[in-house]
Design a protein around this motif. Structure first.
Motif, PDB file in Angstrom:
ATOM      1  N   VAL A 144       0.848  -1.191   0.000  1.00  0.00           N
ATOM      2  CA  VAL A 144       0.000   0.000   0.000  1.00  0.00           C
ATOM      3  C   VAL A 144       0.883   1.240   0.000  1.00  0.00           C
ATOM      4  O   VAL A 144       1.807   1.352   0.812  1.00  0.00           O
ATOM      5  N   SER A 145       0.631   2.164  -0.926  1.00  0.00           N
ATOM      6  CA  SER A 145       1.338   3.441  -0.965  1.00  0.00           C
ATOM      7  C   SER A 145       0.329   4.546  -0.657  1.00  0.00           C
ATOM      8  O   SER A 145      -0.519   4.865  -1.496  1.00  0.00           O
ATOM      9  N   ALA A 146       0.427   5.110   0.557  1.00  0.00           N
ATOM     10  CA  ALA A 146      -0.500   6.170   0.949  1.00  0.00           C
ATOM     11  C   ALA A 146      -0.247   7.444   0.154  1.00  0.00           C
ATOM     12  O   ALA A 146      -1.186   8.197  -0.139  1.00  0.00           O
ATOM     13  N   THR A 147       1.018   7.709  -0.213  1.00  0.00           N
ATOM     14  CA  THR A 147       1.343   8.930  -0.959  1.00  0.00           C
ATOM     15  C   THR A 147       0.835   8.852  -2.401  1.00  0.00           C
ATOM     16  O   THR A 147       0.284   9.825  -2.929  1.00  0.00           O
ATOM     17  N   LYS A 148       1.007   7.699  -3.046  1.00  0.00           N
ATOM     18  CA  LYS A 148       0.511   7.532  -4.418  1.00  0.00           C
ATOM     19  C   LYS A 148      -0.938   7.052  -4.451  1.00  0.00           C
ATOM     20  O   LYS A 148      -1.537   6.978  -5.523  1.00  0.00           O
ATOM     21  N   ARG A 149      -1.460   6.721  -3.268  1.00  0.00           N
ATOM     22  CA  ARG A 149      -2.836   6.231  -3.128  1.00  0.00           C
ATOM     23  C   ARG A 149      -3.085   5.019  -4.018  1.00  0.00           C
ATOM     24  O   ARG A 149      -4.048   4.977  -4.806  1.00  0.00           O
ATOM     25  N   GLN A 150      -2.201   4.037  -3.871  1.00  0.00           N
ATOM     26  CA  GLN A 150      -2.292   2.818  -4.654  1.00  0.00           C
ATOM     27  C   GLN A 150      -2.115   1.585  -3.774  1.00  0.00           C
ATOM     28  O   GLN A 150      -1.435   1.628  -2.750  1.00  0.00           O
ATOM     29  N   VAL A 151      -2.735   0.498  -4.212  1.00  0.00           N
ATOM     30  CA  VAL A 151      -2.554  -0.824  -3.617  1.00  0.00           C
ATOM     31  C   VAL A 151      -2.194  -1.766  -4.758  1.00  0.00           C
ATOM     32  O   VAL A 151      -2.867  -1.775  -5.793  1.00  0.00           O
ATOM     33  N   ALA A 152      -1.126  -2.542  -4.605  1.00  0.00           N
ATOM     34  CA  ALA A 152      -0.705  -3.418  -5.696  1.00  0.00           C
ATOM     35  C   ALA A 152      -0.090  -4.697  -5.134  1.00  0.00           C
ATOM     36  O   ALA A 152       0.473  -4.712  -4.033  1.00  0.00           O
ATOM     37  N   GLY A 153      -0.211  -5.756  -5.909  1.00  0.00           N
ATOM     38  CA  GLY A 153       0.376  -7.040  -5.522  1.00  0.00           C
ATOM     39  C   GLY A 153      -0.227  -8.161  -6.347  1.00  0.00           C
ATOM     40  O   GLY A 153      -0.680  -7.943  -7.469  1.00  0.00           O
ATOM     41  N   TRP A 154      -0.280  -9.357  -5.767  1.00  0.00           N
ATOM     42  CA  TRP A 154      -0.733 -10.541  -6.498  1.00  0.00           C
ATOM     43  C   TRP A 154      -1.962 -11.149  -5.832  1.00  0.00           C
ATOM     44  O   TRP A 154      -2.062 -11.210  -4.611  1.00  0.00           O
ATOM     45  N   PHE A 155      -2.875 -11.580  -6.666  1.00  0.00           N
ATOM     46  CA  PHE A 155      -4.059 -12.315  -6.211  1.00  0.00           C
ATOM     47  C   PHE A 155      -3.952 -13.692  -6.851  1.00  0.00           C
ATOM     48  O   PHE A 155      -4.107 -13.839  -8.069  1.00  0.00           O
ATOM     49  N   GLU A 156      -3.653 -14.692  -6.053  1.00  0.00           N
ATOM     50  CA  GLU A 156      -3.409 -16.042  -6.555  1.00  0.00           C
ATOM     51  C   GLU A 156      -4.670 -16.879  -6.395  1.00  0.00           C
ATOM     52  O   GLU A 156      -5.216 -16.992  -5.289  1.00  0.00           O
ATOM     53  N   VAL A 157      -5.115 -17.480  -7.503  1.00  0.00           N
ATOM     54  CA  VAL A 157      -6.408 -18.164  -7.526  1.00  0.00           C
ATOM     55  C   VAL A 157      -6.276 -19.522  -8.211  1.00  0.00           C
ATOM     56  O   VAL A 157      -5.565 -19.666  -9.209  1.00  0.00           O
ATOM     57  N   GLY A 158      -6.967 -20.506  -7.677  1.00  0.00           N
ATOM     58  CA  GLY A 158      -7.015 -21.823  -8.299  1.00  0.00           C
ATOM     59  C   GLY A 158      -8.374 -22.455  -8.099  1.00  0.00           C
ATOM     60  O   GLY A 158      -9.128 -22.084  -7.196  1.00  0.00           O
ATOM     61  N   SER A 159      -8.716 -23.420  -8.960  1.00  0.00           N
ATOM     62  CA  SER A 159      -9.983 -24.149  -8.857  1.00  0.00           C
ATOM     63  C   SER A 159      -9.703 -25.619  -8.586  1.00  0.00           C
ATOM     64  O   SER A 159      -8.706 -26.174  -9.042  1.00  0.00           O
ATOM     65  N   TYR A 160     -10.606 -26.245  -7.832  1.00  0.00           N
ATOM     66  CA  TYR A 160     -10.453 -27.667  -7.539  1.00  0.00           C
ATOM     67  C   TYR A 160     -11.801 -28.346  -7.744  1.00  0.00           C
ATOM     68  O   TYR A 160     -12.789 -27.731  -8.139  1.00  0.00           O
TER      69      TYR A 160
END
Length: 283
Positions: free
Chosen positions: A42-58
């Motif tokens: 989270v960057s409060a100065t740039k007002r951004q949230v970034a990263g990875w969302f890892e998803v799988g199906s079973y």
């Protein structure tokens, strides 16, 4: 305004939620999916949230084969899930009632439905208000690119001429493309022509689309290039920007985090310029 949703800031609501779940796999028995947020920043100065969302199906038994031998190397049971990493990035500028979300899809599979359901529930719990996550149309997203010159049409998994594609397949298993280029110093029209149902370019793409998995147009404007996925009916066109391997480094078929994040910053600024025109919004 998203930074003043009652007593809450939407950026903090989103950031606290994804960071709080970072690294923990969660099993959803209703949808037969497993997911987790990974490396969320989270960057409060740039007002951004970034990263990875890892998803799988079973829930489905499959055989895993080696592409070089075509032999079954592994049997995936119903209790196992293949995990796909999807890059996500949110920009929540102060003073505006809408922000921008970049969601990474893989081979046509996206994460919007699952991600939206999770964020909407958290937002409602914290603010008692509904969060909307609406698809962005090309015409709204890239007004500045409408006059860009089309330099290439890329037809992925093209099956229009079976005798030709059969010969191409003998050279390897890599995903095949048919690339159409204009004659020297010419163009394939303007980007806006591919979004206009009355244009010749739109009709050509409409004809070619059933013969392949994806149609992409590479456009150029002021020395910059972008690759857009097209080929849907005009009223279903959603802004899809293809990742070009000239811009992002890939390792074992996956985009490398640092170069993807850098490239997405450029795309995000393009979108901000279109959605908040002449307001000097910087990402």
């Amino acid at each position: 305004k998203l930074d003043k949703v009652g007593a809450h800031d939407a950026l903090k609501v989103l950031g606290d939620y994804v960071v709080g779940l970072d690294g923990k796999f969660i099993v959803d028995e209703n949808s037969k999916q497993v997911y987790r947020f990974k490396g969320m920043k989270v960057s409060a100065t740039k007002r951004q949230v970034a990263g990875w969302f890892e998803v799988g199906s079973y829930g489905v038994k499959n055989d895993i084969i080696g592409i070089n031998t075509c032999n079954v190397d592994y049997k995936k049971t119903q209790e196992y899930a293949e995990i796909i990493r999807h890059y996500v990035r949110f920009f929540v500028p102060a003073g505006f009632n809408e922000g921008i979300a970049l969601l990474h899809s893989f081979k046509g599979a996206g994460i919007k439905t699952l991600l939206y359901d999770l964020l909407r529930a958290e937002f409602l719990k914290k603010t008692r208000l509904n969060l909307q996550l609406n698809p962005l149309a090309y015409k709204k997203a890239f007004v500045s690119w409408e006059k860009a010159s089309a330099k290439e049409l890329r037809l992925t998994k093209f099956e229009g001429m079976s005798d030709l594609t059969d010969q191409i397949k003998k050279l390897g298993h890599k995903e095949q493309q048919l690339i159409i280029k204009p004659q020297s110093r010419a163009t394939l029209g303007k980007f806006k022509d591919y979004l206009n149902p009355n244009s010749e370019e739109y009709k050509v793409v409409e004809y070619l689309s059933p013969m392949c998995a994806h149609v992409k147009v590479v456009v150029e404007l002021g020395g910059k290039r972008r690759t857009f996925t097209i080929g849907r009916p005009a009223d279903e066109q959603v802004c899809e920007i293809a990742i070009d391997e000239d811009d992002v480094t890939f390792i074992a078929g996956n985009p490398e985090a640092k170069s993807l994040h850098k490239w997405c910053a450029i795309v995000l600024q393009d979108l901000a310029d279109a959605l908040y025109p002449r307001m000097g919004v910087k990402v």
